[in-house]
Design a protein around this motif. Sequence first.
Motif, PDB file in Angstrom:
ATOM      1  N   VAL A  51      50.339  59.773  16.097  1.00 25.52           N
ATOM      2  CA  VAL A  51      49.947  61.153  16.377  1.00 25.52           C
ATOM      3  C   VAL A  51      49.732  61.884  15.048  1.00 25.52           C
ATOM      4  CG1 VAL A  51      50.632  63.330  17.451  1.00 25.52           C
ATOM      5  CG2 VAL A  51      51.271  61.162  18.512  1.00 25.52           C
ATOM      6  N   HIS A  52      48.633  62.609  14.960  1.00 31.39           N
ATOM      7  CA  HIS A  52      48.296  63.343  13.741  1.00 31.39           C
ATOM      8  C   HIS A  52      47.924  64.767  14.119  1.00 31.39           C
ATOM      9  CE1 HIS A  52      48.054  59.458  11.693  1.00 31.39           C
ATOM     10  NE2 HIS A  52      47.423  59.041  12.777  1.00 31.39           N
ATOM     11  N   TYR A  53      48.254  65.715  13.237  1.00 28.15           N
ATOM     12  CA  TYR A  53      47.939  67.121  13.444  1.00 28.15           C
ATOM     13  C   TYR A  53      47.111  67.622  12.275  1.00 28.15           C
ATOM     14  CZ  TYR A  53      51.762  66.813  16.803  1.00 28.15           C
ATOM     15  OH  TYR A  53      52.572  66.451  17.847  1.00 28.15           O
ATOM     16  N   VAL A  54      46.029  68.343  12.596  1.00 25.48           N
ATOM     17  CA  VAL A  54      45.192  68.925  11.548  1.00 25.48           C
ATOM     18  C   VAL A  54      44.922  70.391  11.862  1.00 25.48           C
ATOM     19  CG1 VAL A  54      44.082  66.707  11.020  1.00 25.48           C
ATOM     20  CG2 VAL A  54      42.986  68.254  12.618  1.00 25.48           C
ATOM     21  N   ASP A  55      44.649  71.146  10.818  1.00 25.58           N
ATOM     22  CA  ASP A  55      44.276  72.548  10.954  1.00 25.58           C
ATOM     23  C   ASP A  55      42.793  72.573  11.317  1.00 25.58           C
ATOM     24  OD1 ASP A  55      43.476  75.210  10.600  1.00 25.58           O
ATOM     25  OD2 ASP A  55      44.891  75.524   8.944  1.00 25.58           O
ATOM     26  N   LEU A  56      42.495  72.875  12.563  1.00 25.44           N
ATOM     27  CA  LEU A  56      41.111  72.821  13.045  1.00 25.44           C
ATOM     28  C   LEU A  56      40.217  73.831  12.329  1.00 25.44           C
ATOM     29  CD1 LEU A  56      39.156  71.410  14.914  1.00 25.44           C
ATOM     30  CD2 LEU A  56      39.761  73.019  16.710  1.00 25.44           C
ATOM     31  N   GLU A  57      40.776  74.934  11.842  1.00 24.70           N
ATOM     32  CA  GLU A  57      39.973  75.923  11.131  1.00 24.70           C
ATOM     33  C   GLU A  57      39.496  75.399   9.763  1.00 24.70           C
ATOM     34  OE1 GLU A  57      42.656  79.291  11.291  1.00 24.70           O
ATOM     35  OE2 GLU A  57      41.475  80.139  12.947  1.00 24.70           O
ATOM     36  N   LYS A  58      40.143  74.337   9.253  1.00 24.93           N
ATOM     37  CA  LYS A  58      39.738  73.740   7.984  1.00 24.93           C
ATOM     38  C   LYS A  58      38.733  72.604   8.176  1.00 24.93           C
ATOM     39  CE  LYS A  58      44.089  74.797   5.675  1.00 24.93           C
ATOM     40  NZ  LYS A  58      45.316  74.207   5.096  1.00 24.93           N
ATOM     41  N   VAL A  59      38.557  72.174   9.416  1.00 30.60           N
ATOM     42  CA  VAL A  59      37.630  71.086   9.716  1.00 30.60           C
ATOM     43  C   VAL A  59      36.225  71.661   9.814  1.00 30.60           C
ATOM     44  CG1 VAL A  59      36.965  69.344  11.425  1.00 30.60           C
ATOM     45  CG2 VAL A  59      39.377  69.735  10.920  1.00 30.60           C
ATOM     46  N   ARG A  60      35.281  71.024   9.115  1.00 27.76           N
ATOM     47  CA  ARG A  60      33.880  71.431   9.170  1.00 27.76           C
ATOM     48  C   ARG A  60      33.177  70.593  10.233  1.00 27.76           C
ATOM     49  NH1 ARG A  60      32.214  73.212   4.095  1.00 27.76           N
ATOM     50  NH2 ARG A  60      32.399  75.406   3.920  1.00 27.76           N
ATOM     51  N   LEU A  61      32.964  71.184  11.416  1.00 28.96           N
ATOM     52  CA  LEU A  61      32.352  70.465  12.535  1.00 28.96           C
ATOM     53  C   LEU A  61      30.893  70.148  12.233  1.00 28.96           C
ATOM     54  CD1 LEU A  61      33.903  72.518  15.451  1.00 28.96           C
ATOM     55  CD2 LEU A  61      34.588  70.267  14.670  1.00 28.96           C
ATOM     56  N   PRO A  62      30.355  69.094  12.828  1.00 24.46           N
ATOM     57  CA  PRO A  62      30.915  68.232  13.868  1.00 24.46           C
ATOM     58  C   PRO A  62      31.854  67.175  13.274  1.00 24.46           C
ATOM     59  CG  PRO A  62      28.720  67.477  13.317  1.00 24.46           C
ATOM     60  CD  PRO A  62      28.967  68.734  12.509  1.00 24.46           C
ATOM     61  N   ILE A  63      32.667  66.568  14.167  1.00 20.03           N
ATOM     62  CA  ILE A  63      33.543  65.471  13.780  1.00 20.03           C
ATOM     63  C   ILE A  63      32.867  64.166  14.183  1.00 20.03           C
ATOM     64  CG2 ILE A  63      35.721  64.301  14.294  1.00 20.03           C
ATOM     65  CD1 ILE A  63      37.007  67.048  14.664  1.00 20.03           C
ATOM     66  N   ASN A  64      32.786  63.241  13.256  1.00 22.89           N
ATOM     67  CA  ASN A  64      32.274  61.902  13.543  1.00 22.89           C
ATOM     68  C   ASN A  64      33.468  60.961  13.671  1.00 22.89           C
ATOM     69  OD1 ASN A  64      29.540  62.568  13.346  1.00 22.89           O
ATOM     70  ND2 ASN A  64      29.569  62.304  11.138  1.00 22.89           N
ATOM     71  N   ILE A  65      33.484  60.176  14.732  1.00 19.88           N
ATOM     72  CA  ILE A  65      34.496  59.146  14.922  1.00 19.88           C
ATOM     73  C   ILE A  65      33.760  57.813  14.825  1.00 19.88           C
ATOM     74  CG2 ILE A  65      36.228  58.180  16.479  1.00 19.88           C
ATOM     75  CD1 ILE A  65      36.431  60.943  17.800  1.00 19.88           C
ATOM     76  N   ARG A  66      34.214  56.954  13.896  1.00 20.81           N
ATOM     77  CA  ARG A  66      33.530  55.686  13.668  1.00 20.81           C
ATOM     78  C   ARG A  66      34.494  54.700  13.015  1.00 20.81           C
ATOM     79  NH1 ARG A  66      32.567  55.169   8.272  1.00 20.81           N
ATOM     80  NH2 ARG A  66      32.434  57.050   7.022  1.00 20.81           N
ATOM     81  N   THR A  67      34.085  53.438  12.956  1.00 16.29           N
ATOM     82  CA  THR A  67      34.867  52.475  12.200  1.00 16.29           C
ATOM     83  C   THR A  67      34.556  52.670  10.718  1.00 16.29           C
ATOM     84  OG1 THR A  67      33.149  50.814  12.555  1.00 16.29           O
ATOM     85  CG2 THR A  67      35.063  50.728  14.011  1.00 16.29           C
ATOM     86  N   TRP A  68      35.535  52.367   9.885  1.00 16.45           N
ATOM     87  CA  TRP A  68      35.328  52.532   8.443  1.00 16.45           C
ATOM     88  C   TRP A  68      34.335  51.486   7.948  1.00 16.45           C
ATOM     89  CZ3 TRP A  68      36.468  49.346   4.203  1.00 16.45           C
ATOM     90  CH2 TRP A  68      37.023  48.102   4.534  1.00 16.45           C
ATOM     91  N   LYS A  69      33.755  51.775   6.816  1.00 14.76           N
ATOM     92  CA  LYS A  69      32.841  50.818   6.203  1.00 14.76           C
ATOM     93  C   LYS A  69      33.145  50.735   4.710  1.00 14.76           C
ATOM     94  CE  LYS A  69      29.150  54.256   6.015  1.00 14.76           C
ATOM     95  NZ  LYS A  69      28.990  55.206   7.062  1.00 14.76           N
TER      96      LYS A  69
END
Length: 183
Positions: free
Chosen positions: A94-112
Amino acid sequence: PVFVMHILQEWGLHGHEVEACLGPIHSQTGKWVQTSIGRMYKITDGLEWQEQKASFTELKLEEEALVGTHVRGKDIINLELVEKGEIVIEEEGVHYVDLEKVRLPINIRTWKEGDKMKPLGMNGKRNISDILNGMKVSPASKSSYVVLEDQKGIFLLQDYRISEHVKLSQSSRVVLKIVFEEA
């Protein structure tokens, strides 16, 4: 080798692919062989098989689609907004982040290869491959690790930690809870 050959034939491999999979037995750790149904890796104390999975398609989440359960193959990623009082720091996965600091959009992907992040509490950026090596993740498992990134870069590596740029502070008002599970 005879036991390995027998298992591989039961899985549907034949001929040159079975012989190729025996190659890593006496090679150095980290060597691998690709077959039509997966990869055989040489690990420190033997061999490890990774079944070929459907590739993890990148998922781009805008604000309106952010909260919810997102399923990709065997990975389930739950995103929900929580109050600061509901945070339990020691929950595994479980992880918590400050959503106001996140620059949307969020990409979810496997690392490369070449991906980097600035882990919480560390100076400078680190290669994701170095982080996974430090976590002693087997070569067969590395390819399935998921990252979340925004316009500033990768802010979360599955089973690791968040990035410095999205950490919670006393002034955090909107908290995004991110939970990784397996189907």
